[in-house]
Design a protein around this motif. Structure first.
Motif, PDB file in Angstrom:
ATOM      1  N   SER A  47      32.553 -22.366  -8.596  1.00 10.58           N
ATOM      2  CA  SER A  47      32.330 -22.385  -6.848  1.00 10.58           C
ATOM      3  C   SER A  47      32.174 -21.000  -6.745  1.00 10.58           C
ATOM      4  O   SER A  47      32.903 -20.040  -7.289  1.00 10.58           O
ATOM      5  CB  SER A  47      33.357 -23.031  -6.200  1.00 10.58           C
ATOM      6  N   PHE A  48      31.300 -20.596  -5.707  1.00 10.60           N
ATOM      7  CA  PHE A  48      31.533 -19.229  -4.810  1.00 10.60           C
ATOM      8  C   PHE A  48      32.627 -19.252  -3.918  1.00 10.60           C
ATOM      9  O   PHE A  48      32.728 -18.062  -3.385  1.00 10.60           O
ATOM     10  CB  PHE A  48      30.231 -18.898  -4.282  1.00 10.60           C
ATOM     11  N   ASN A  49      33.426 -20.088  -3.786  1.00 12.74           N
ATOM     12  CA  ASN A  49      34.502 -19.843  -2.712  1.00 12.74           C
ATOM     13  C   ASN A  49      35.733 -19.485  -3.538  1.00 12.74           C
ATOM     14  O   ASN A  49      36.282 -20.364  -4.212  1.00 12.74           O
ATOM     15  CB  ASN A  49      34.682 -21.419  -2.128  1.00 12.74           C
ATOM     16  N   LEU A  50      35.797 -17.995  -3.404  1.00 14.46           N
ATOM     17  CA  LEU A  50      36.689 -17.395  -4.579  1.00 14.46           C
ATOM     18  C   LEU A  50      38.176 -17.728  -4.361  1.00 14.46           C
ATOM     19  O   LEU A  50      38.906 -18.010  -5.250  1.00 14.46           O
ATOM     20  CB  LEU A  50      36.730 -15.943  -4.209  1.00 14.46           C
TER      21      LEU A  50
ATOM     22  N   SER B 196      39.033 -14.729 -13.308  1.00 11.77           N
ATOM     23  CA  SER B 196      39.794 -13.715 -13.334  1.00 11.77           C
ATOM     24  C   SER B 196      39.305 -12.620 -14.223  1.00 11.77           C
ATOM     25  O   SER B 196      38.486 -13.070 -15.138  1.00 11.77           O
ATOM     26  CB  SER B 196      41.473 -14.415 -13.748  1.00 11.77           C
ATOM     27  N   PHE B 197      39.929 -11.288 -14.315  1.00 15.58           N
ATOM     28  CA  PHE B 197      39.456 -10.262 -14.985  1.00 15.58           C
ATOM     29  C   PHE B 197      40.556  -9.242 -14.768  1.00 15.58           C
ATOM     30  O   PHE B 197      41.430  -9.256 -14.210  1.00 15.58           O
ATOM     31  CB  PHE B 197      37.978  -9.781 -14.501  1.00 15.58           C
TER      32      PHE B 197
ATOM     33  N   GLY C 129      39.680  -3.460  -3.112  1.00 15.61           N
ATOM     34  CA  GLY C 129      38.980  -4.707  -2.668  1.00 15.61           C
ATOM     35  C   GLY C 129      37.625  -4.966  -3.325  1.00 15.61           C
ATOM     36  O   GLY C 129      37.370  -4.287  -4.208  1.00 15.61           O
ATOM     37  N   TYR C 130      36.992  -5.918  -2.734  1.00 22.87           N
ATOM     38  CA  TYR C 130      35.687  -6.433  -3.329  1.00 22.87           C
ATOM     39  C   TYR C 130      34.615  -6.825  -2.254  1.00 22.87           C
ATOM     40  O   TYR C 130      34.976  -6.748  -1.132  1.00 22.87           O
ATOM     41  CB  TYR C 130      35.773  -7.253  -4.374  1.00 22.87           C
TER      42      TYR C 130
ATOM     43  N   ASP D  72      29.612 -27.926  -1.968  1.00 23.54           N
ATOM     44  CA  ASP D  72      28.789 -28.099  -3.216  1.00 23.54           C
ATOM     45  C   ASP D  72      28.650 -26.698  -3.971  1.00 23.54           C
ATOM     46  O   ASP D  72      27.825 -26.242  -4.681  1.00 23.54           O
ATOM     47  CB  ASP D  72      27.212 -28.216  -2.432  1.00 23.54           C
ATOM     48  N   GLY D  73      29.808 -25.918  -3.741  1.00 19.05           N
ATOM     49  CA  GLY D  73      30.055 -24.678  -4.439  1.00 19.05           C
ATOM     50  C   GLY D  73      29.275 -23.547  -3.617  1.00 19.05           C
ATOM     51  O   GLY D  73      29.556 -22.390  -3.728  1.00 19.05           O
TER      52      GLY D  73
END
Length: 414
Positions: free
Chosen positions: A99-102, A139-140, A172-173, A348-349
């Protein structure tokens, strides 16, 4: 990296073949002397840090030294020096996500020892400070490598001076949309991946300077077989097929969504969830013994805590059951009523929104403490009462009710 050999500081009386006893006249290798006495009387670290920056990160090096005097077979007074290296690695990778919903971001610092190398009497320990960034879907980590020198001649052991890593700060990002890609599979199918670029950075203080360490990550989301959905937009939605009774209700929640596809077309589709419910339950109570019949209501309302369980995953939707407690507190006791409600989300991601749902509103209580009579017992006399309570709650167009009743005893003085 090399340090000054002890043979460079030995007394001239022990020189053989024009070189120190630490070095053979016929070959390049040497053995370290046995140290009888030693002490460190001065230490230092170079304020000058050499930095080399590139796409992979920043490499740093500087000199750390100590002054040691002591006795082997002769007196020595040595400067022992090593070059310590640090490396702050940038992150450049591709991660497939669901998903792009982080979701929420969590960070943590950890320490790991990676290895060591030996240089005369100095052991250089290679360690890494790990700054880990965790979201709900991926994660990273940033690896901040640093070295520390430990002098140990068998008599004296001491950590040599070093520049510490200080003040790791999160900057931040940002998320940037990228073009989708269509990939060919071995079976001949074409699949679509949606992409976003995730840019993040941290700032690190080291040796009097501040360095920025960056992460550039491409997030890939599997969208399905080509043509796949590229974007979604809510058009309308509502509630239908409502069924009510005294304690519970059920209904269907639906939404109409407009999709854009990877082949350039667009269309609308309706998504629905059946058997969405709401219910108020009562609990079984035994009789209660109270100090007196002066019963007073203190407060009533929903408790702050709730439990949310995922109970269904139909196409591009998430169905959750919400369980909470309606509490009625009196001066002598507290009663609780389990309340159950349902929520549904379209997801839907790419796009996520809450579907229409019903929640309990205007919940209130009614109670009565009815006197029954006085009883004479062999041991104690008591007054008997009968307590009843009803809970009412509006759920859409319906009103649900839960009730309970029990005996109340108030002992009297003999």
């Amino acid at each position: 990296m090399k340090t000054n050999k002890f043979m460079q500081f030995m007394a001239a009386a022990v020189v053989v073949c024009g070189m120190s006893v630490l070095t053979s006249c016929e070959k390049d290798d040497y053995e370290l002397p046995e140290v009888i006495e030693s002490e460190v009387y001065d230490t230092g670290v170079s304020p000058e840090v050499t930095a080399q920056s590139g796409t992979e990160g920043t490499k740093l090096s500087y000199e750390s030294w100590i002054m040691v005097k002591g006795i082997t077979r002769a007196n020595f007074d040595n400067k022992v020096s090593v070059t310590l290296n640090n490396r702050f690695n940038n992150v450049d990778s591709t991660i497939e996500v669901g998903s792009f919903n982080l979701g929420k971001c969590k960070t943590e610092l950890g320490y790991e020892r990676r290895g060591s190398r030996q240089q005369d009497f100095v052991t250089v320990e290679d360690s890494v400070l790990v700054y880990k960034v965790t979201f709900d879907v991926f994660s990273f980590s940033y690896d901040l490598y640093h070295e520390i020198g430990i002098y140990d001649d068998g008599i004296t052991r001491q950590t040599m001076p070093y520049h510490p890593i200080r003040n790791v700060r999160d900057n931040g990002y940002t998320l940037t949309d990228l073009d989708f890609v269509i990939e060919d599979k071995e079976n001949g199918e074409k699949v679509v991946y949606l992409r976003k670029r995730f840019d993040h950075s941290i700032s690190v203080d080291f040796g009097g300077e501040t360095y920025e360490v960056k992460a550039k990550i491409v997030l890939k989301l599997y969208a399905g077989l080509h043509p796949a959905i590229l974007s979604s937009k809510l058009v309308t939605g509502g509630i239908k097929d409502v069924k009510n009774d005294l304690w519970t209700s059920s209904y269907t929640s639906w939404v109409e969504v407009e999709h854009t596809y990877s082949d350039g077309t667009s269309g609308r589709k309706t998504y629905s969830v059946e058997q969405m419910r709401g219910e108020i339950e009562s609990t079984i109570q035994s009789y209660k013994i109270l100090p007196n019949a002066d019963l007073k209501l203190k407060k009533a309302g929903f408790a702050e805590s709730m439990v949310r369980d995922t109970v269904g995953l139909p196409e591009r939707m998430v169905v959750c059951q919400i369980r909470r407690q309606y509490e009625v507190e009196y001066n002598h006791f507290k009663l609780t009523y389990p309340v159950s409600e349902y929520e549904a989300y379209y997801d839907d991601g790419l796009t996520r929104f809450e579907m229409p749902s019903l929640k309990y509103e205007n919940v209130f209580e009614k109670h009565e403490l009815r006197y029954v009579g006085e009883y004479k017992g062999d041991e104690r006399d008591y007054l008997e009462y009968y307590f009843t309570q009803e809970i009412y709650g509006t759920f859409g167009s319906a009103t649900h009710e839960a009730s309970e009743s029990f005996q109340v005893i108030v002992y009297t003085e003999n």
